[in-house]
Write an enzyme that holds these catalytic residues in place. Structure first.
Site, PDB file in Angstrom:
ATOM      1  N   HIS A 153       0.834  -1.218   0.000  1.00  0.00           N
ATOM      2  CA  HIS A 153       0.000   0.000   0.000  1.00  0.00           C
ATOM      3  C   HIS A 153       0.865   1.264   0.000  1.00  0.00           C
ATOM      4  O   HIS A 153       0.523   2.264   0.636  1.00  0.00           O
ATOM      5  CB  HIS A 153      -0.943   0.034   1.209  1.00  0.00           C
ATOM      6  CG  HIS A 153      -1.961  -1.065   1.242  1.00  0.00           C
ATOM      7  ND1 HIS A 153      -3.258  -0.889   0.827  1.00  0.00           N
ATOM      8  CD2 HIS A 153      -1.874  -2.354   1.641  1.00  0.00           C
ATOM      9  CE1 HIS A 153      -3.932  -2.021   0.982  1.00  0.00           C
ATOM     10  NE2 HIS A 153      -3.108  -2.931   1.471  1.00  0.00           N
TER      11      HIS A 153
ATOM     12  N   ASN B 264     -10.266  -2.560   2.702  1.00  0.00           N
ATOM     13  CA  ASN B 264     -10.025  -2.543   1.256  1.00  0.00           C
ATOM     14  C   ASN B 264     -11.320  -2.212   0.527  1.00  0.00           C
ATOM     15  O   ASN B 264     -12.369  -2.073   1.149  1.00  0.00           O
ATOM     16  CB  ASN B 264      -9.527  -3.916   0.783  1.00  0.00           C
ATOM     17  CG  ASN B 264      -8.024  -4.109   0.988  1.00  0.00           C
ATOM     18  OD1 ASN B 264      -7.286  -3.149   1.191  1.00  0.00           O
ATOM     19  ND2 ASN B 264      -7.584  -5.345   0.940  1.00  0.00           N
TER      20      ASN B 264
ATOM     21  N   TYR C  52       0.844  -3.866  12.279  1.00  0.00           N
ATOM     22  CA  TYR C  52       0.840  -2.458  11.852  1.00  0.00           C
ATOM     23  C   TYR C  52       1.633  -1.565  12.794  1.00  0.00           C
ATOM     24  O   TYR C  52       2.451  -0.754  12.350  1.00  0.00           O
ATOM     25  CB  TYR C  52      -0.607  -1.960  11.672  1.00  0.00           C
ATOM     26  CG  TYR C  52      -1.235  -2.568  10.436  1.00  0.00           C
ATOM     27  CD1 TYR C  52      -1.515  -3.929  10.383  1.00  0.00           C
ATOM     28  CD2 TYR C  52      -1.504  -1.810   9.316  1.00  0.00           C
ATOM     29  CE1 TYR C  52      -2.055  -4.510   9.256  1.00  0.00           C
ATOM     30  CE2 TYR C  52      -2.056  -2.375   8.176  1.00  0.00           C
ATOM     31  CZ  TYR C  52      -2.328  -3.731   8.163  1.00  0.00           C
ATOM     32  OH  TYR C  52      -2.851  -4.310   7.031  1.00  0.00           O
TER      33      TYR C  52
HETATM   34  C1  HEM Z   1      -1.922 -10.873   7.906  1.00  0.00           C
HETATM   35  C2  HEM Z   1      -2.341 -10.044   6.992  1.00  0.00           C
HETATM   36  C3  HEM Z   1      -1.773  -8.670   6.779  1.00  0.00           C
HETATM   37  C4  HEM Z   1      -0.595  -8.122   7.167  1.00  0.00           C
HETATM   38  C5  HEM Z   1       0.534  -8.779   7.956  1.00  0.00           C
HETATM   39  C6  HEM Z   1      -0.564  -6.758   6.691  1.00  0.00           C
HETATM   40  C7  HEM Z   1       0.477  -5.870   6.854  1.00  0.00           C
HETATM   41  C8  HEM Z   1       0.497  -4.570   6.421  1.00  0.00           C
HETATM   42  C9  HEM Z   1       1.587  -3.646   6.598  1.00  0.00           C
HETATM   43  C10 HEM Z   1       2.898  -3.985   7.291  1.00  0.00           C
HETATM   44  C11 HEM Z   1       1.218  -2.465   6.057  1.00  0.00           C
HETATM   45  C12 HEM Z   1       2.037  -1.185   6.009  1.00  0.00           C
HETATM   46  C13 HEM Z   1       1.666  -0.332   7.197  1.00  0.00           C
HETATM   47  C14 HEM Z   1       2.457   0.947   7.280  1.00  0.00           C
HETATM   48  O1  HEM Z   1       3.671   0.922   7.031  1.00  0.00           O
HETATM   49  O2  HEM Z   1       1.853   1.991   7.639  1.00  0.00           O
HETATM   50  C15 HEM Z   1      -0.114  -2.618   5.553  1.00  0.00           C
HETATM   51  C16 HEM Z   1      -0.854  -1.622   4.983  1.00  0.00           C
HETATM   52  C17 HEM Z   1      -2.190  -1.733   4.698  1.00  0.00           C
HETATM   53  N1  HEM Z   1      -2.958  -2.871   4.776  1.00  0.00           N
HETATM   54 FE1  HEM Z   1      -2.361  -4.659   5.393  1.00  0.00          FE
HETATM   55  N2  HEM Z   1      -1.733  -6.500   6.030  1.00  0.00           N
HETATM   56  C18 HEM Z   1      -2.504  -7.636   6.071  1.00  0.00           C
HETATM   57  C19 HEM Z   1      -3.755  -7.801   5.525  1.00  0.00           C
HETATM   58  C20 HEM Z   1      -4.563  -6.778   5.116  1.00  0.00           C
HETATM   59  C21 HEM Z   1      -5.968  -6.897   4.828  1.00  0.00           C
HETATM   60  C22 HEM Z   1      -6.765  -8.204   4.938  1.00  0.00           C
HETATM   61  C23 HEM Z   1      -6.402  -5.653   4.499  1.00  0.00           C
HETATM   62  C24 HEM Z   1      -7.782  -5.190   4.126  1.00  0.00           C
HETATM   63  C25 HEM Z   1      -8.873  -5.839   4.462  1.00  0.00           C
HETATM   64  C26 HEM Z   1      -5.267  -4.753   4.568  1.00  0.00           C
HETATM   65  C27 HEM Z   1      -5.312  -3.399   4.320  1.00  0.00           C
HETATM   66  C28 HEM Z   1      -4.232  -2.552   4.398  1.00  0.00           C
HETATM   67  C29 HEM Z   1      -4.304  -1.142   4.079  1.00  0.00           C
HETATM   68  C30 HEM Z   1      -5.535  -0.366   3.620  1.00  0.00           C
HETATM   69  C31 HEM Z   1      -3.020  -0.632   4.266  1.00  0.00           C
HETATM   70  C32 HEM Z   1      -2.577   0.804   4.027  1.00  0.00           C
HETATM   71  C33 HEM Z   1      -2.888   1.650   5.247  1.00  0.00           C
HETATM   72  C34 HEM Z   1      -2.547   3.097   4.952  1.00  0.00           C
HETATM   73  O3  HEM Z   1      -3.219   3.687   4.098  1.00  0.00           O
HETATM   74  O4  HEM Z   1      -1.601   3.605   5.567  1.00  0.00           O
HETATM   75  N3  HEM Z   1      -4.167  -5.470   4.943  1.00  0.00           N
HETATM   76  N4  HEM Z   1      -0.527  -3.921   5.757  1.00  0.00           N
END
Ligand code: HEM
Length: 482
Positions: free
Chosen positions: A54, A127, A334
């Site tokens: 993202h 999402n 996160y």
């Molecule tokens: C075990 C599953 C998951 C892991 C380990 C994971 C991990 C991460 C990490 C490390 C980031 C970066 C955060 C940052 O640096 O600020 C991120 C961003 C993000 N993830 Fe996940 N994620 C997972 C599943 C999901 C799922 C299922 C969704 C949606 C239903 C999702 C939606 C997002 C979104 C929207 C962002 C961006 C947030 C922003 O705009 O700063 N992720 N994710």
């Protein structure tokens, strides 16, 4: 301030910012150039790591208005009084591409929504799809590796994506959405948002229900084809969001929830905590609760959008997690990412700071702002840094916020669970069957384009999953691959 004098970061006035201090007209520079050194050193440190997923996104501020009180289900402060408003910040994103990629990739869209409530920040980090590719977090890094660029050539590689999906029938539902006409949204304003996971609400009586968030796009869904996307400027969606808010054309979303009681969840025909599946609307109807609009652009993209640190663990009293395994891993992942990417005191940056008093005993660390003379808000007073203490006016826990115990539905055991499920297919088939002829055609053409680059074994497994969803689905892909 009219015509302010240029200063160093420490506030000292600068007389000349064009010419370095040198030994004569044609000579070398000297160590007196502390202003030059400050400028170069700060420039070297202008970047922070981009998000590991993202990375590319756009954010804006807005307002949520509650139209229906949810006090029956939750004590969450911002969900009590009809007509009450709460400030929000929303960051949209693509998932796989880096900051230098395009707004028009075929990719899910992130929909990270923060409510600045009177009892802390509440983040729904969702999402534009109600389901996900996986239901066990153990797989997340492998999944992301397979979808990002080929590590050798550094170019996108469809064969690797399909190789992952061929090994994971649980991805079929989300893969079908991604490869459909919904796969490339026309702009950030034309997508729905979903919390995707199952969360819980709990009320003043200590009763818990399971719930899902839906943010229904008031602008309507609009998408583009791959051919159209290829002709669009890479920053088109970012520009569209900024322009529409600038012009007073505020995008909005209607907020709805689905609710299941603990009893209903036990009888539910599918596992209600499986992130690869939706809750059918006839079994858990949508309840409209409010609306939010985005009405203020960010003033500083880096300070606000880039440093925004959303966390699924940012709950407020009255809202909690669920046995969804993916959600539980996200509760850790996160904040850990933020400590690395933004720093241990990321909560003190204005976009992340709560708009209510913050009282705790965590202290110090890089960039800590807990110095009363700065007038900084949202930092605890430095005086008492331990708990329990004997002082009367120091922060203390309040048992009225005690969350009811989370039920465990089966005889408890600790061991590796199985992801085998006879039915990772029927919801993908249901989705396929409600598509128009044109949509089916686009979906199967897009899949055939990518799948034809994969090995025979990958093709065979993918086709077997599709045929279990719907024979016609597989048949069309076979014809198109030839
Ligand atoms: C075990 C599953 C998951 C892991 C380990 C994971 C991990 C991460 C990490 C490390 C980031 C970066 C955060 C940052 O640096 O600020 C991120 C961003 C993000 N993830 Fe996940 N994620 C997972 C599943 C999901 C799922 C299922 C969704 C949606 C239903 C999702 C939606 C997002 C979104 C929207 C962002 C961006 C947030 C922003 O705009 O700063 N992720 N994710």
């Amino acid at each position: 301030m009219a015509n302010p004098t240029l200063t160093t970061a420490a506030g000292a006035p600068i007389a000349d910012d064009n010419n370095s201090v040198s030994v004569g007209e044609r000579g070398p520079l000297t160590f007196d150039n502390y202003q030059l050194f400050e400028k170069l050193a700060h420039f070297n440190r202008e970047r922070i790591p981009e998000r590991v997923v993202h990375a590319r996104g756009a954010g804006a501020h807005g307002t949520f208005t509650l139209n229906k009180s949810l006090s029956e289900y939750t004590i969450a402060d911002f969900l009590q009084k009809e007509g009450s408003t709460t400030d929000v910040f929303l960051r949209f994103s693509t998932v796989g591409g880096g900051q230098d990629s395009s707004d028009y990739a075929r990719d899910p869209r992130g929909f990270a929504l923060r409510f600045y409530t009177n009892e802390g920040n509440y983040d729904v980090v969702g999402n534009n799809t109600p389901v996900f590719f996986l239901n066990d977090p153990q797989k997340f890094p492998d999944f992301v590796h397979s979808q990002k660029k080929n590590p050798m050539s550094n170019v996108p590689d469809a064969a690797r994506m399909f190789e992952y999906w061929a090994n994971h029938p649980q991805s079929l539902h989300q893969m079908t959405i991604l490869m459909s006409d919904r796969g490339i949204p026309k702009s950030w304003r034309h997508i729905h948002g979903f919390g995707s996971h199952t969360f819980s609400f709990w009320n003043a009586k200590g009763e818990r229900v399971w719930m899902k968030w839906h943010f229904v796009c008031d602008q309507g869904i609009e998408t583009v084809t791959e051919e159209e996307a290829a002709k669009l400027p890479p920053f088109g969606a970012q520009q569209d969001l900024v322009d529409s808010i600038e012009n007073g054309d505020f995008p909005s979303w209607t907020v709805k929830v689905q609710i299941l009681t603990e009893e209903q969840a036990k009888e539910f025909p599918i596992n209600p905590f499986d992130l690869t599946k939706v809750w059918p609307y006839d079994l858990a109807p949508l309840i409209e609760v409010g609306r939010f609009e985005l009405n203020k652009n960010v003033e500083n993209y880096f300070a606000e959008t880039e440093q925004a640190a959303f966390a699924p663990s940012n709950f407020v009293p009255g809202i909690g997690s669920s046995p969804d395994k993916m959600l539980q891993a996200r509760l850790i992942a996160y904040s850990d990412a933020h400590r690395y990417r933004v720093g241990v005191n990321h909560h003190q940056i204005p976009v992340n700071a709560a708009r209510c008093p913050v009282n705790h005993y965590q202290r110090d660390g890089a960039m800590a702002g807990a110095c009363p003379v700065t007038g900084a808000k949202n930092v605890p007073s430095a005086d008492v840094n331990f708990y329990p203490n004997d002082r009367s006016e120091t922060p203390k826990p309040d048992s009225k916020y005690l969350e009811p115990a989370m039920p465990v539905e089966e005889d408890a055991w600790i061991g590796r669970h199985s992801q085998d499920d006879e039915d990772y297919y029927s919801q993908a088939g249901d989705l396929y069957r409600i598509m128009s002829e044109k949509q089916k055609d686009m979906l199967t053409s897009t899949i055939a384009g990518g799948l034809s680059q994969a090995s025979q074994s990958v093709q065979d497994r993918m086709l077997s999953y599709m045929s279990r969803a719907d024979e016609d689905y597989a048949e069309r892909v076979i014809q198109k691959i030839g």
